[in-house]
Write a protein that holds these residues in place. Structure first.
Motif, PDB file in Angstrom:
ATOM      1  N   MET A   1       0.842  -1.190   0.000  1.00 46.15           N
ATOM      2  CA  MET A   1       0.000   0.000   0.000  1.00 46.15           C
ATOM      3  C   MET A   1       0.877   1.240   0.000  1.00 46.15           C
TER       4      MET A   1
ATOM      5  N   ASN B   1      -0.121  -6.769   5.755  1.00 46.81           N
ATOM      6  CA  ASN B   1      -1.349  -6.045   6.064  1.00 46.81           C
ATOM      7  C   ASN B   1      -1.032  -4.570   6.228  1.00 46.81           C
TER       8      ASN B   1
ATOM      9  N   GLU C   1      -9.459  -8.661  -3.768  1.00 44.26           N
ATOM     10  CA  GLU C   1      -8.925  -7.771  -4.799  1.00 44.26           C
ATOM     11  C   GLU C   1      -8.009  -8.480  -5.789  1.00 44.26           C
TER      12      GLU C   1
ATOM     13  N   THR D   1      -5.618 -11.610  -1.956  1.00 40.10           N
ATOM     14  CA  THR D   1      -5.439 -10.261  -1.437  1.00 40.10           C
ATOM     15  C   THR D   1      -6.815  -9.716  -1.118  1.00 40.10           C
TER      16      THR D   1
ATOM     17  N   GLY E   1      -9.371  -6.762   0.515  1.00 38.94           N
ATOM     18  CA  GLY E   1      -9.521  -5.341   0.744  1.00 38.94           C
ATOM     19  C   GLY E   1     -10.662  -5.090   1.710  1.00 38.94           C
TER      20      GLY E   1
ATOM     21  N   VAL F   1      -5.797  -3.661   3.776  1.00 38.28           N
ATOM     22  CA  VAL F   1      -5.436  -4.765   2.895  1.00 38.28           C
ATOM     23  C   VAL F   1      -4.772  -5.855   3.723  1.00 38.28           C
TER      24      VAL F   1
END
Length: 151
Positions: free
Chosen positions: A1, A71, A92, A100, A102, A118
């Motif tokens: 992220m 995460n 996702e 993965t 979300g 995430v």
């Protein structure tokens, strides 16, 4: 992220769970503590798996388990006690041995999430802890919870 995300609307999440903000999750500043967001995401993830029959918690279960290998969360607005919460979950990305996930955490009545999260789960054999291909139930869960492409 690493990139800055934008808050998403409730419709971006095909699965949801309602709960209430727990007093113990508030920090000295009166809002939901950053680390508590991950607890709400983790609970929603496991409830979604159980609800889609992709996680068996019985003592004799032999299906794979998901280990969190990554995460994180990004925050957009405060959530303060007391309030009801709405946690949205979606898949996702589907890998050979991983999903993965979300998440969006919403305060009562809010259309846009206060935070996005995430989790990357790698699915492993319960005994050897070695990665295994996604099972039929995990793939079915991933299809049911796939992130909408129009949002």
């Amino acid at each position: 992220m690493s990139e800055r995300l934008s808050p998403l609307p409730r419709g971006a999440y095909p699965w949801h769970q309602e709960t209430v903000l727990q007093w113990e999750d508030s920090d000295i500043y009166g809002h939901l503590n950053n680390v508590a967001y991950l607890k709400y995401f983790d609970t929603a993830l496991n409830m979604a798996l159980i609800g889609h029959k992709a996680l068996d918690l019985s003592p004799g279960a032999t299906d794979p388990i998901g280990l969190v290998v990554q995460n994180g969360a990004q925050f957009f607005s405060e959530i303060t006690f007391p309030t009801k919460l709405w946690v949205g979950a979606r898949v996702e990305k589907v890998g050979r041995t991983s999903l993965t996930w979300g998440f969006g955490l919403f305060a009562a009545g809010a259309e846009l999430c206060a935070a996005r999260g995430v989790y990357v789960h790698v699915y492993v054999d319960r005994t050897t802890r070695r990665p295994v291909p996604l099972t039929g139930p995990l793939l079915a869960c991933a299809r049911a919870l796939a992130a909408p492409t129009d949002i």
